[in-house]
Motif scaffolding. Sequence first.
Motif, PDB file in Angstrom:
ATOM      1  N   ARG A 190      17.194 -54.132  39.546  1.00 62.88           N
ATOM      2  CA  ARG A 190      18.643 -54.280  39.378  1.00 62.88           C
ATOM      3  C   ARG A 190      19.143 -53.522  38.157  1.00 62.88           C
ATOM      4  O   ARG A 190      20.286 -53.091  38.112  1.00 62.88           O
ATOM      5  CB  ARG A 190      19.009 -55.756  39.252  1.00 62.88           C
ATOM      6  N   MET A 191      18.290 -53.363  37.146  1.00 61.33           N
ATOM      7  CA  MET A 191      18.712 -52.710  35.907  1.00 61.33           C
ATOM      8  C   MET A 191      18.668 -51.190  36.005  1.00 61.33           C
ATOM      9  O   MET A 191      19.318 -50.515  35.202  1.00 61.33           O
ATOM     10  CB  MET A 191      17.822 -53.178  34.754  1.00 61.33           C
ATOM     11  N   VAL A 192      17.929 -50.643  36.949  1.00 60.14           N
ATOM     12  CA  VAL A 192      17.780 -49.190  37.036  1.00 60.14           C
ATOM     13  C   VAL A 192      19.129 -48.483  37.191  1.00 60.14           C
ATOM     14  O   VAL A 192      19.399 -47.531  36.456  1.00 60.14           O
ATOM     15  CB  VAL A 192      16.779 -48.799  38.161  1.00 60.14           C
ATOM     16  N   PRO A 193      20.008 -48.913  38.100  1.00 56.59           N
ATOM     17  CA  PRO A 193      21.312 -48.225  38.191  1.00 56.59           C
ATOM     18  C   PRO A 193      22.103 -48.315  36.888  1.00 56.59           C
ATOM     19  O   PRO A 193      22.737 -47.335  36.486  1.00 56.59           O
ATOM     20  CB  PRO A 193      22.038 -48.956  39.329  1.00 56.59           C
ATOM     21  N   GLU A 194      22.042 -49.462  36.230  1.00 53.23           N
ATOM     22  CA  GLU A 194      22.745 -49.606  34.954  1.00 53.23           C
ATOM     23  C   GLU A 194      22.157 -48.668  33.911  1.00 53.23           C
ATOM     24  O   GLU A 194      22.898 -48.054  33.135  1.00 53.23           O
ATOM     25  CB  GLU A 194      22.669 -51.054  34.461  1.00 53.23           C
ATOM     26  N   ALA A 195      20.848 -48.557  33.909  1.00 49.71           N
ATOM     27  CA  ALA A 195      20.189 -47.657  32.955  1.00 49.71           C
ATOM     28  C   ALA A 195      20.555 -46.210  33.257  1.00 49.71           C
ATOM     29  O   ALA A 195      20.769 -45.419  32.330  1.00 49.71           O
ATOM     30  CB  ALA A 195      18.678 -47.850  33.008  1.00 49.71           C
ATOM     31  N   GLU A 196      20.647 -45.868  34.529  1.00 54.37           N
ATOM     32  CA  GLU A 196      21.034 -44.498  34.894  1.00 54.37           C
ATOM     33  C   GLU A 196      22.463 -44.211  34.432  1.00 54.37           C
ATOM     34  O   GLU A 196      22.742 -43.134  33.888  1.00 54.37           O
ATOM     35  CB  GLU A 196      20.914 -44.295  36.405  1.00 54.37           C
ATOM     36  N   ARG A 197      23.366 -45.185  34.626  1.00 53.09           N
ATOM     37  CA  ARG A 197      24.747 -44.999  34.153  1.00 53.09           C
ATOM     38  C   ARG A 197      24.775 -44.881  32.633  1.00 53.09           C
ATOM     39  O   ARG A 197      25.479 -44.029  32.077  1.00 53.09           O
ATOM     40  CB  ARG A 197      25.624 -46.153  34.623  1.00 53.09           C
ATOM     41  N   ALA A 198      23.998 -45.708  31.966  1.00 53.68           N
ATOM     42  CA  ALA A 198      23.945 -45.645  30.502  1.00 53.68           C
ATOM     43  C   ALA A 198      23.395 -44.290  30.051  1.00 53.68           C
ATOM     44  O   ALA A 198      23.888 -43.710  29.077  1.00 53.68           O
ATOM     45  CB  ALA A 198      23.077 -46.777  29.954  1.00 53.68           C
ATOM     46  N   GLN A 199      22.403 -43.773  30.762  1.00 48.29           N
ATOM     47  CA  GLN A 199      21.851 -42.457  30.426  1.00 48.29           C
ATOM     48  C   GLN A 199      22.894 -41.373  30.615  1.00 48.29           C
ATOM     49  O   GLN A 199      23.017 -40.459  29.799  1.00 48.29           O
ATOM     50  CB  GLN A 199      20.613 -42.169  31.287  1.00 48.29           C
ATOM     51  N   GLN A 200      23.691 -41.476  31.682  1.00 50.02           N
ATOM     52  CA  GLN A 200      24.746 -40.492  31.919  1.00 50.02           C
ATOM     53  C   GLN A 200      25.788 -40.536  30.801  1.00 50.02           C
ATOM     54  O   GLN A 200      26.232 -39.493  30.312  1.00 50.02           O
ATOM     55  CB  GLN A 200      25.410 -40.745  33.277  1.00 50.02           C
ATOM     56  N   VAL A 201      26.169 -41.743  30.394  1.00 51.30           N
ATOM     57  CA  VAL A 201      27.139 -41.892  29.299  1.00 51.30           C
ATOM     58  C   VAL A 201      26.550 -41.321  28.011  1.00 51.30           C
ATOM     59  O   VAL A 201      27.233 -40.612  27.260  1.00 51.30           O
ATOM     60  CB  VAL A 201      27.539 -43.378  29.120  1.00 51.30           C
TER      61      VAL A 201
END
Length: 141
Positions: free
Chosen positions: A75-86
């Motif tokens: 569940r955290m992977v998409p959030e981590a990907e968004r955080a990486q993009q930011v």
Amino acid sequence: REAASAAAASAEERAVSRVGAQIESLRRALEEAKASDIARQEALKVAVTQRCEDVERRVTRNTTDAVTLVEQVRRMVPEAERAQQVLDAARKELASAETLQRRVAACEADRPQLTAAESKLDAVARQLERLAEDHCQKLAE
């Protein structure tokens, strides 16, 4: 001879009786050893069963914990990907801002030279005006 025969029979009966008693004693000892062995095997079986159940409980608990952890990570992977993009965008903006800052600093460093060049240009412009006026006056004369 009868006495000897009776004595021999009596000795034989005693020997048979003694051997029978020994056989009976050995049979009881064997039965006790067998019962003791069965009891030890049962105790060992209970202990092994208990340890297996303990291991099974731990494995089940750890597996459940691992499954829960895997689900949380998933569940955290998409959030981590968004955080990486930011974070990547912020790094690009920072690099751009640093470049602009260097350019501004370079421009500010060139300002005194620009001011000196402007002063010289003004002096040249004034001199050209004077020369033009002098030239116009000489033509007018």
